[in-house]
Scaffold this motif. Structure first.
Motif, PDB file in Angstrom:
ATOM      1  N   GLU A 255      27.802 -44.909  25.769  1.00 50.52           N
ATOM      2  CA  GLU A 255      26.344 -44.777  25.785  1.00 50.52           C
ATOM      3  C   GLU A 255      25.754 -45.432  27.026  1.00 50.52           C
ATOM      4  OE1 GLU A 255      24.062 -45.282  22.370  1.00 50.52           O
ATOM      5  OE2 GLU A 255      25.361 -44.052  21.094  1.00 50.52           O
ATOM      6  N   ALA A 256      26.348 -46.531  27.481  1.00 46.74           N
ATOM      7  CA  ALA A 256      25.877 -47.160  28.720  1.00 46.74           C
ATOM      8  C   ALA A 256      26.084 -46.223  29.907  1.00 46.74           C
ATOM      9  CB  ALA A 256      26.610 -48.478  28.939  1.00 46.74           C
TER      10      ALA A 256
ATOM     11  N   PHE B  39      26.107 -42.924  29.777  1.00 45.11           N
ATOM     12  CA  PHE B  39      25.188 -41.795  29.657  1.00 45.11           C
ATOM     13  C   PHE B  39      23.737 -42.170  29.943  1.00 45.11           C
ATOM     14  CE2 PHE B  39      28.036 -39.244  26.514  1.00 45.11           C
ATOM     15  CZ  PHE B  39      28.921 -39.004  27.553  1.00 45.11           C
ATOM     16  N   THR B  40      23.422 -43.458  29.904  1.00 45.30           N
ATOM     17  CA  THR B  40      22.033 -43.880  30.121  1.00 45.30           C
ATOM     18  C   THR B  40      21.860 -44.673  31.411  1.00 45.30           C
ATOM     19  OG1 THR B  40      22.433 -45.860  28.755  1.00 45.30           O
ATOM     20  CG2 THR B  40      21.512 -43.924  27.657  1.00 45.30           C
ATOM     21  N   LYS B  41      22.887 -44.746  32.232  1.00 44.17           N
ATOM     22  CA  LYS B  41      22.806 -45.553  33.447  1.00 44.17           C
ATOM     23  C   LYS B  41      21.846 -44.929  34.457  1.00 44.17           C
ATOM     24  CE  LYS B  41      26.417 -43.583  36.404  1.00 44.17           C
ATOM     25  NZ  LYS B  41      25.571 -43.496  37.619  1.00 44.17           N
ATOM     26  N   GLN B  42      21.444 -45.732  35.431  1.00 46.21           N
ATOM     27  CA  GLN B  42      20.612 -45.277  36.542  1.00 46.21           C
ATOM     28  C   GLN B  42      21.331 -45.565  37.859  1.00 46.21           C
ATOM     29  OE1 GLN B  42      17.790 -43.581  36.345  1.00 46.21           O
ATOM     30  NE2 GLN B  42      17.839 -43.629  34.099  1.00 46.21           N
TER      31      GLN B  42
ATOM     32  N   PRO C 222      21.009 -41.490  37.014  1.00 47.02           N
ATOM     33  CA  PRO C 222      21.670 -40.810  35.897  1.00 47.02           C
ATOM     34  C   PRO C 222      22.780 -39.874  36.364  1.00 47.02           C
ATOM     35  CG  PRO C 222      19.561 -39.783  36.380  1.00 47.02           C
ATOM     36  CD  PRO C 222      19.638 -41.013  37.241  1.00 47.02           C
TER      37      PRO C 222
END
Length: 348
Positions: free
Chosen positions: A33-34, A36-39, A41
């Protein structure tokens, strides 16, 4: 960049759904999940597979266009296939597809090679019967590659589905749930699988499935916690095509209707005296119809015209989840029948 349509579910309500227009997930491991939500993206998720005991594999295209993969707790033969003694994965990540099943079973393949272990006996026999030769770098299949498996899904209790490049295949569905029985009949009645992109099975959900046709239509029996995301994706799934490469069917962009050609607006003539059979003689009017409009549909005895409802294409079932199907399913069905039949039911 090839983006496969993907439906995968694991334990504890974990799932990941992916298509060229939508992707969604729920209750995945924190490091996934980290990711998939990183910046910045990710641009795309190419492949995602879930297995037992936290096992997963994910390949993705990062914000800069580079392709990477992450994995955890993979079966040893699969790890050996991916790395083959090298410090990095040597397989083509842009076409690599992996199906993880129970008891450390798997089938993995890219555009040139394949590897598998601990498959259900009937599936392993079907795969070996299509094989010509295999080494670490290249797998050769019969019929000039048309016998190569292009889609493999491993379900519970030895259930599986395999489709080959040329439209052949093999399957065994153990569940006796109504939708699965109907799907089994549809597969049995099909002359081949050229119209089937894949049948997604799930080891942790024996009665669940997604049957995806090459037309882009999908038919399913899924747990209720997935309905919201699945309902967003299913109507927008694209048509798919099987290439001669031994990889799953690839999405094709929907053909957009050509933009309408602007038509010149007619110039209204200056107001003039016109005479018709309805308008008063000598009345000054712009183009106009003074006549009383006649109803186009009449009903006897002065009753209102009958209302003919449109047949809905989306039914919502408390028992079966969301099913996207024509109002009348082909013989054998593609899964679950709609929960309601108009005009007496209640379409969602």
């Amino acid at each position: 960049m090839t983006i496969f349509v993907n439906f995968t579910m694991g334990a504890k309500e974990a799932y990941f759904f992916n298509s060229p227009t939508h992707w969604a997930w729920h209750n995945l491991l924190p490091d996934v999940e980290a990711l998939f939500t990183k910046q910045p993206p990710l641009k795309d998720v190419i492949e995602f597979a879930l297995g037992d005991n936290g096992t997963y594999f994910v390949s993705y295209r990062d914000h800069d266009g580079q392709i990477f993969c992450r994995h955890y707790n993979l079966p040893n033969p699969l790890t050996e296939y991916l790395y083959h003694g090298h410090p990095h994965v040597i397989r083509d990540l842009s076409t690599l597809s992996i199906s993880l099943g129970p008891y450390e079973s798997y089938y993995a393949h890219d555009k040139t090679s394949a590897s598998w272990s601990n498959l259900p006996p009937a599936l392993e026999k079907a795969v070996l019967g299509r094989l010509v030769s295999q080494d670490a770098w290249k797998t050769v299949w019969k019929e000039n590659g048309r016998d190569a498996p292009s889609f493999v899904s491993l379900g519970a209790d030895g259930s599986y589905f395999m489709r080959a490049v040329g439209g052949g295949g093999s399957w065994e569905l153990k569940s006796k749930e109504d939708g699965m029985v109907g799907t089994n009949k549809f597969l049995n009645d099909s002359k081949d699988f050229t119209g089937v992109a894949g049948l997604y099975l799930f080891a942790h959900h024996p009665n669940s499935y997604v049957l995806l046709l090459t037309s882009g239509k999908a038919f399913s029996n899924l747990p209720e916690h997935t309905w919201a995301d699945y309902n967003k994706m299913a109507p927008a799934l694209p048509p798919l095509v099987q290439t001669m490469s031994p990889i799953p069917c690839t999405p094709q962009p929907r053909q957009q209707a050509p933009a309408p050609v602007p038509q010149p607006h007619p110039q209204l003539q200056p107001q003039q005296r016109i005479q018709t059979g309805c308008c008063p003689t000598g009345m000054v009017v712009a183009p106009h119809n003074c006549c009383v409009q006649t109803p186009q549909i009449g009903s006897p005895f002065g009753l209102p015209s009958p209302f003919i409802p449109q047949m809905p294409t989306h039914f919502h079932s408390q028992n079966y989840g969301a099913t996207y199907a024509p109002a009348v399913s082909p013989a054998g069905g593609y899964g679950n029948p709609p929960a309601y039949t108009p005009p007496y039911g209640k379409p969602s």
